[in-house]
Write an enzyme that holds these catalytic residues in place. Structure first.
Site, mmCIF file in Angstrom:
data_model
loop_
_atom_site.group_PDB
_atom_site.id
_atom_site.type_symbol
_atom_site.label_atom_id
_atom_site.label_comp_id
_atom_site.label_asym_id
_atom_site.label_seq_id
_atom_site.Cartn_x
_atom_site.Cartn_y
_atom_site.Cartn_z
ATOM 1 C CD1 TRP A 105 17.344 10.250 -42.022
ATOM 2 C CD2 TRP A 105 15.808 11.263 -43.313
ATOM 3 N NE1 TRP A 105 17.977 10.794 -43.102
ATOM 4 C CE2 TRP A 105 17.083 11.412 -43.911
ATOM 5 C CE3 TRP A 105 14.700 11.831 -43.944
ATOM 6 C CZ2 TRP A 105 17.275 12.107 -45.108
ATOM 7 C CZ3 TRP A 105 14.884 12.519 -45.149
ATOM 8 C CH2 TRP A 105 16.149 12.651 -45.704
ATOM 9 C CG ASP A 175 12.630 5.571 -42.706
ATOM 10 O OD1 ASP A 175 13.196 4.862 -43.564
ATOM 11 O OD2 ASP A 175 12.750 6.819 -42.665
ATOM 12 C CE LYS A 199 19.765 7.946 -47.823
ATOM 13 N NZ LYS A 199 18.480 8.045 -47.219
HETATM 14 C C1 LIG Z 1 17.406 9.097 -47.024
HETATM 15 C C2 LIG Z 1 16.386 8.759 -46.024
HETATM 16 C C3 LIG Z 1 15.039 9.119 -46.190
HETATM 17 C C4 LIG Z 1 14.553 9.918 -47.370
HETATM 18 O O1 LIG Z 1 14.665 9.189 -48.520
HETATM 19 P P1 LIG Z 1 14.137 9.768 -49.927
HETATM 20 O O2 LIG Z 1 14.119 8.537 -50.770
HETATM 21 O O3 LIG Z 1 15.125 10.785 -50.355
HETATM 22 O O4 LIG Z 1 12.809 10.343 -49.718
HETATM 23 C C5 LIG Z 1 14.140 8.732 -45.213
HETATM 24 N N1 LIG Z 1 14.534 8.032 -44.142
HETATM 25 C C6 LIG Z 1 15.817 7.670 -43.942
HETATM 26 C C7 LIG Z 1 16.172 6.881 -42.732
HETATM 27 C C8 LIG Z 1 16.779 8.016 -44.878
HETATM 28 O O5 LIG Z 1 18.046 7.656 -44.685
#
Ligand SMILES: *Cc1c(COP(=O)(O)O)cnc(C)c1O
Length: 365
Positions: A105, A175, A199
């Protein structure tokens, strides 16, 4: 009610939601008490939804202790759009930002930032296939960087920061998509935190952004920046510049209520620690299973592990699914197995997986 019983859902995302949340949403879906229409049918400018939005923001602020000067935004486009919005708003075109690359990511965040401006890699774990997290001393930070970006939990590789990196006053961007609200978070140490909801904090379709109002004042002024990509515009309009993702926000609101009801972030951290410890103890018990992440940086959310062969891994996934343990196949870049055990994942599911692992090893070890 469906007659199919619920399985234990180890999926990485969209992922398991708290059962009381699903039950309340189901109960109220057709006619919201006191309103007489579904949350899916009502105006986002109406009193009811405004109340939902305000309460969700209030609960987010209370859970994370968000300082008053920070804005709490509910945006479209998932975490992936944040990969672009952060540099578009905060990376001057003649400057550079530092990125800590701890997994897939972070790599994607770098890819988008490079389209906007300069990127310096402060550290990368690529040579170890992202099985570690850097120590503070490993980071090559540029004091002139526009910001430092990191990923607090790498969902695919299963490595997680225990401590927030020290940046010496450079704004820190996080993030937190896969560990948001899995433990207490010191918002004031960050300039901006974002998380796709699907998540740990809600369904797909909304990203939570917590951003310092002071930092927002120092954003890049770009008249060509599309309105929908402009944090300041969303902040000025209270996430209502356009129609917000009403249903995902409503569900996120219920998840926040659920988190508060079980004791907030300190309580969920204890639960998450206990759940993960049980699973890692089983992984470490004999040597039949091998954890991907180094022990010091193991994720409490995404537990990645290997078996002695790919055949045994494939059979494990298949047999586990038949036993009601779903979603255990690892991401192709790591291989093996991944058990995503977010806040809402029930402890009984960990116990069931551990039992299954013991039995599988007895048969094949
Ligand atoms: C799933 C995830 C993303 C991407 O998320 P989307 O909502 O599908 O764009 C980005 N960063 C992390 C750490 C993730 O687990």
């Amino acid at each position: 009610m469906s007659s199919t019983p619920r399985v234990f859902n180890f999926a990485a995302g969209p992922a398991v939601l708290p059962l009381p949340v699903l039950e309340e949403a189901q109960r109220d879906l057709v006619s919201m008490p006191g309103v007489g229409m579904s949350i899916l049918e009502m105006s986002h400018r109406g009193k009811f939804f405004e109340g939902v939005l305000a309460q969700t923001e209030k609960d987010v602020r209370a859970l994370a202790g968000v300082p008053d000067e920070y804005k709490v935004l509910f945006l479209h486009g998932g975490a992936s759009l944040q990969f672009s919005m952060v540099p578009l708003n905060f990376l001057p075109r003649d400057a550079s930002a530092d990125y800590i690359v701890s997994g897939a990511w972070s790599q994607k965040a770098v890819k988008e930032a490079k389209k906007v401006g300069g990127v310096k890699i402060a550290w990368t774990g690529e040579t170890g296939n992202f099985s570690t997290i850097p120590a503070q001393g490993d980071l090559k930070l540029d004091p002139a960087a526009a910001y430092v970006s990191f990923t607090s939990n790498e969902t695919i590789h299963g490595v997680e920061f225990d401590e927030v990196p020290e940046t010496g006053g450079v704004p820190l961007v996080c993030d937190a998509s896969s560990d948001m609200f899995s433990r207490p978070i010191d918002v004031a140490r960050h300039a901006l935190i974002y998380a796709g909801a699907q998540k740990n904090i809600g369904p797909a379709g909304v990203a939570l952004v917590i951003v310092s109002g002071e930092w927002l004042k120092r954003r890049v002024e770009d008249p060509k920046l599309p309105s929908m990509l402009n944090y300041a515009l969303h902040a000025d309009n209270g996430s209502m510049y356009n129609t917000p993702p009403v249903f995902p926000i409503y569900i996120m609101g219920l998840v926040m209520k659920w988190l508060i009801s079980i004791g907030g972030l300190p309580a969920i951290r204890e639960i998450n620690r206990r759940k993960a410890a049980k699973l890692y103890a089983e992984i470490d018990r004999t040597g039949f299973y091998r954890g991907h992440a180094q022990k010091s940086c193991r994720s409490l959310m995404n537990v990645t592990f290997r078996l002695p062969s790919e055949e045994l891994e494939a059979a494990f996934v298949k047999e586990a699914k038949a036993a009601g343990l779903d979603g255990l196949k690892g991401h192709r870049s790591v291989g093996g197995l991944r058990a995503s055990i977010y806040n809402a994942f029930p402890e009984a599911g960990i116990d069931a997986l551990v039992e299954f692992m013991k039995e599988y090893e007895r048969k094949h070890g």
